[in-house]
Design a protein around this motif. Sequence first.
Motif, PDB file in Angstrom:
ATOM      1  N   ALA A   5       0.878  -1.355   0.072  1.00  0.00           N
ATOM      2  CA  ALA A   5      -0.100  -0.131   0.170  1.00  0.00           C
ATOM      3  C   ALA A   5       0.714   1.367  -0.048  1.00  0.00           C
ATOM      4  O   ALA A   5       0.614   2.303  -0.661  1.00  0.00           O
ATOM      5  CB  ALA A   5      -0.862  -0.018   1.092  1.00  0.00           C
ATOM      6  N   LEU A   6       1.950   1.206   0.936  1.00  0.00           N
ATOM      7  CA  LEU A   6       2.869   2.410   0.849  1.00  0.00           C
ATOM      8  C   LEU A   6       3.632   2.767  -0.452  1.00  0.00           C
ATOM      9  O   LEU A   6       3.473   3.719  -0.828  1.00  0.00           O
ATOM     10  CB  LEU A   6       3.852   2.385   1.985  1.00  0.00           C
ATOM     11  CG  LEU A   6       3.333   2.503   3.419  1.00  0.00           C
ATOM     12  CD1 LEU A   6       4.381   2.015   4.364  1.00  0.00           C
ATOM     13  CD2 LEU A   6       2.609   3.834   3.672  1.00  0.00           C
ATOM     14  N   GLU A   7       3.987   1.543  -1.190  1.00  0.00           N
ATOM     15  CA  GLU A   7       4.459   1.596  -2.327  1.00  0.00           C
ATOM     16  C   GLU A   7       3.462   2.099  -3.604  1.00  0.00           C
ATOM     17  O   GLU A   7       3.870   3.206  -4.241  1.00  0.00           O
ATOM     18  CB  GLU A   7       5.211   0.278  -3.040  1.00  0.00           C
ATOM     19  CG  GLU A   7       5.735   0.334  -4.208  1.00  0.00           C
ATOM     20  CD  GLU A   7       6.261  -1.075  -4.598  1.00  0.00           C
ATOM     21  OE1 GLU A   7       7.440  -0.981  -5.348  1.00  0.00           O
ATOM     22  OE2 GLU A   7       5.563  -2.098  -4.379  1.00  0.00           O
ATOM     23  N   ASN A   8       2.383   1.662  -3.558  1.00  0.00           N
ATOM     24  CA  ASN A   8       1.262   2.248  -4.293  1.00  0.00           C
ATOM     25  C   ASN A   8       1.162   3.636  -4.094  1.00  0.00           C
ATOM     26  O   ASN A   8       0.781   4.424  -5.054  1.00  0.00           O
ATOM     27  CB  ASN A   8       0.251   1.330  -4.322  1.00  0.00           C
ATOM     28  CG  ASN A   8       0.285  -0.271  -4.783  1.00  0.00           C
ATOM     29  OD1 ASN A   8       1.058  -0.197  -5.776  1.00  0.00           O
ATOM     30  ND2 ASN A   8      -0.469  -1.013  -4.355  1.00  0.00           N
ATOM     31  N   CYS A   9       1.141   4.158  -2.925  1.00  0.00           N
ATOM     32  CA  CYS A   9       0.728   5.499  -2.760  1.00  0.00           C
ATOM     33  C   CYS A   9       1.881   6.432  -2.961  1.00  0.00           C
ATOM     34  O   CYS A   9       2.032   7.659  -2.861  1.00  0.00           O
ATOM     35  CB  CYS A   9       0.221   5.771  -1.491  1.00  0.00           C
ATOM     36  SG  CYS A   9       1.126   5.526  -0.102  1.00  0.00           S
ATOM     37  N   GLY A  10       3.042   5.634  -3.361  1.00  0.00           N
ATOM     38  CA  GLY A  10       4.291   6.681  -3.615  1.00  0.00           C
ATOM     39  C   GLY A  10       5.505   6.903  -2.839  1.00  0.00           C
ATOM     40  O   GLY A  10       6.407   7.786  -3.230  1.00  0.00           O
ATOM     41  N   VAL A  11       5.524   6.183  -1.567  1.00  0.00           N
ATOM     42  CA  VAL A  11       6.793   6.453  -1.004  1.00  0.00           C
ATOM     43  C   VAL A  11       7.990   5.687  -1.613  1.00  0.00           C
ATOM     44  O   VAL A  11       8.037   4.873  -2.675  1.00  0.00           O
ATOM     45  CB  VAL A  11       6.702   5.898   0.470  1.00  0.00           C
ATOM     46  CG1 VAL A  11       5.642   5.931   1.280  1.00  0.00           C
ATOM     47  CG2 VAL A  11       6.618   4.279   0.258  1.00  0.00           C
ATOM     48  N   PHE A  12       9.145   6.539  -1.534  1.00  0.00           N
ATOM     49  CA  PHE A  12      10.229   6.118  -2.123  1.00  0.00           C
ATOM     50  C   PHE A  12      11.239   5.012  -1.428  1.00  0.00           C
ATOM     51  O   PHE A  12      12.041   4.115  -2.353  1.00  0.00           O
ATOM     52  CB  PHE A  12      11.328   7.307  -2.584  1.00  0.00           C
ATOM     53  CG  PHE A  12      11.937   7.805  -1.300  1.00  0.00           C
ATOM     54  CD1 PHE A  12      13.375   7.553  -1.145  1.00  0.00           C
ATOM     55  CD2 PHE A  12      11.329   8.936  -0.474  1.00  0.00           C
ATOM     56  CE1 PHE A  12      13.930   8.052   0.020  1.00  0.00           C
ATOM     57  CE2 PHE A  12      11.962   9.290   0.415  1.00  0.00           C
ATOM     58  CZ  PHE A  12      13.117   9.210   0.893  1.00  0.00           C
ATOM     59  N   SER A  13      10.872   4.761  -0.387  1.00  0.00           N
ATOM     60  CA  SER A  13      11.664   3.566   0.332  1.00  0.00           C
ATOM     61  C   SER A  13      10.832   3.389   1.749  1.00  0.00           C
ATOM     62  O   SER A  13      10.182   4.279   2.199  1.00  0.00           O
ATOM     63  CB  SER A  13      13.008   3.819   0.803  1.00  0.00           C
ATOM     64  OG  SER A  13      13.181   5.212   1.410  1.00  0.00           O
ATOM     65  N   ILE A  14      11.035   2.203   2.387  1.00  0.00           N
ATOM     66  CA  ILE A  14      10.444   1.784   3.782  1.00  0.00           C
ATOM     67  C   ILE A  14      11.449   1.263   4.470  1.00  0.00           C
ATOM     68  O   ILE A  14      12.156   0.357   4.292  1.00  0.00           O
ATOM     69  CB  ILE A  14       9.433   0.739   3.384  1.00  0.00           C
ATOM     70  CG1 ILE A  14       8.332   1.141   2.395  1.00  0.00           C
ATOM     71  CG2 ILE A  14       8.619   0.486   4.702  1.00  0.00           C
ATOM     72  CD1 ILE A  14       7.272   0.355   2.108  1.00  0.00           C
ATOM     73  N   VAL A  15      11.669   1.949   5.888  1.00  0.00           N
ATOM     74  CA  VAL A  15      12.346   1.346   6.762  1.00  0.00           C
ATOM     75  C   VAL A  15      11.443   0.265   7.594  1.00  0.00           C
ATOM     76  O   VAL A  15      10.287   0.402   7.703  1.00  0.00           O
ATOM     77  CB  VAL A  15      12.537   2.131   7.956  1.00  0.00           C
ATOM     78  CG1 VAL A  15      13.187   1.858   9.138  1.00  0.00           C
ATOM     79  CG2 VAL A  15      13.591   3.291   7.681  1.00  0.00           C
ATOM     80  N   LEU A  16      12.132  -1.030   7.606  1.00  0.00           N
ATOM     81  CA  LEU A  16      11.458  -2.263   8.285  1.00  0.00           C
ATOM     82  C   LEU A  16      12.262  -2.354   9.698  1.00  0.00           C
ATOM     83  O   LEU A  16      13.587  -2.440   9.704  1.00  0.00           O
ATOM     84  CB  LEU A  16      11.753  -3.302   7.257  1.00  0.00           C
ATOM     85  CG  LEU A  16      11.004  -3.397   5.980  1.00  0.00           C
ATOM     86  CD1 LEU A  16      11.362  -4.778   5.335  1.00  0.00           C
ATOM     87  CD2 LEU A  16       9.674  -3.198   6.259  1.00  0.00           C
ATOM     88  N   GLU A  17      11.573  -2.202  10.718  1.00  0.00           N
ATOM     89  CA  GLU A  17      12.110  -2.068  12.084  1.00  0.00           C
ATOM     90  C   GLU A  17      11.569  -3.393  12.914  1.00  0.00           C
ATOM     91  O   GLU A  17      10.541  -3.495  13.078  1.00  0.00           O
ATOM     92  CB  GLU A  17      11.984  -0.793  12.981  1.00  0.00           C
ATOM     93  CG  GLU A  17      12.522  -0.757  14.527  1.00  0.00           C
ATOM     94  CD  GLU A  17      12.672   0.375  14.820  1.00  0.00           C
ATOM     95  OE1 GLU A  17      13.176   0.492  15.902  1.00  0.00           O
ATOM     96  OE2 GLU A  17      11.970   1.648  14.556  1.00  0.00           O
ATOM     97  N   MET A  18      12.678  -4.122  13.442  1.00  0.00           N
ATOM     98  CA  MET A  18      12.458  -5.123  14.430  1.00  0.00           C
ATOM     99  C   MET A  18      11.538  -6.199  13.823  1.00  0.00           C
ATOM    100  O   MET A  18      10.343  -6.371  14.270  1.00  0.00           O
ATOM    101  CB  MET A  18      12.191  -4.636  15.914  1.00  0.00           C
ATOM    102  CG  MET A  18      13.510  -4.332  16.388  1.00  0.00           C
ATOM    103  SD  MET A  18      12.847  -3.590  17.882  1.00  0.00           S
ATOM    104  CE  MET A  18      12.431  -5.005  18.814  1.00  0.00           C
ATOM    105  N   VAL A  19      11.564  -6.526  12.528  1.00  0.00           N
ATOM    106  CA  VAL A  19      10.693  -7.664  12.272  1.00  0.00           C
ATOM    107  C   VAL A  19      11.533  -9.018  11.638  1.00  0.00           C
ATOM    108  O   VAL A  19      12.835  -8.948  11.698  1.00  0.00           O
ATOM    109  CB  VAL A  19       9.961  -7.358  10.679  1.00  0.00           C
ATOM    110  CG1 VAL A  19       9.289  -5.913  11.069  1.00  0.00           C
ATOM    111  CG2 VAL A  19      11.206  -7.099   9.710  1.00  0.00           C
TER     112      VAL A  19
END
Length: 265
Positions: free
Chosen positions: A166-180
Amino acid sequence: MTIQKILKMKNKEKIVMVTAYDAPTAKILEKAGVDIILVGDSLGNNVLGYDSTIPVTLEEMIIHLQAVRRGAPNSFIVADLPFLSYGYNIEESVKNAGLLIKNGANAVKIEGGAQNCEIIKKCLNIGIPVMGHLGFTPQSLNMFGGYKVQGKEESAKKKLLDDALALENCGVFSIVLEMVTETIAKEVTEKLSIPTIGIGAGRYCDGQVLVFHDIVGLNPEFKPKFSKTYANTFEIMLNAIERFKAEVKEKTFPSKENVFEEGGK
């Protein structure tokens, strides 16, 4: 560094992101050539003495952001939108994001998934780039009931992946993934066309981020499993202060070399 270059680094070159909260630290990071400097709301824990990121205000973020920009004038800087500066009102959220851009950020980071898409789209519409943040999101500490690894259950894995898409589709340029878990971080990374940047998310993200104070050993009591200490500057600084104290007490500082005399330099 630009967003276009960051996007092109996926599957080609690992992205390096480090936090900074002041000008001297930012100067070090720029000289070291890190790809992204993050002015994180983690300044609450690491600089301001809070027990979490939740008390951090937008005004505090702006002060530290301005300092970092002065120390790293040529770097790509991402700044966190702190707790209660977004989410409850779209117009206010976008205005606050804009204030971070006005004060030196190249992009803002927003914690949370699909529920933030409308805010993100509004930001993008007026030229504010957005980085996402999923997994353990520190501003939701009270909801999680503590610092807990996310993505262990099947339902949590599905939600994480759905939010990432969903975040990619709405246009963010990258995503931090924390403690997964490393498994879900790998799956998310492979399914997205934008980069993921991990902190406690294993080996398969497109980049890694750590807190400056953890890297250089300024928090000796705080040693999370996902972090790594590369120097013990706490002990170096402590030793320097103890030596200064001793020399003052012993009256060996200041010495003749440290004083001004008439007719001298």
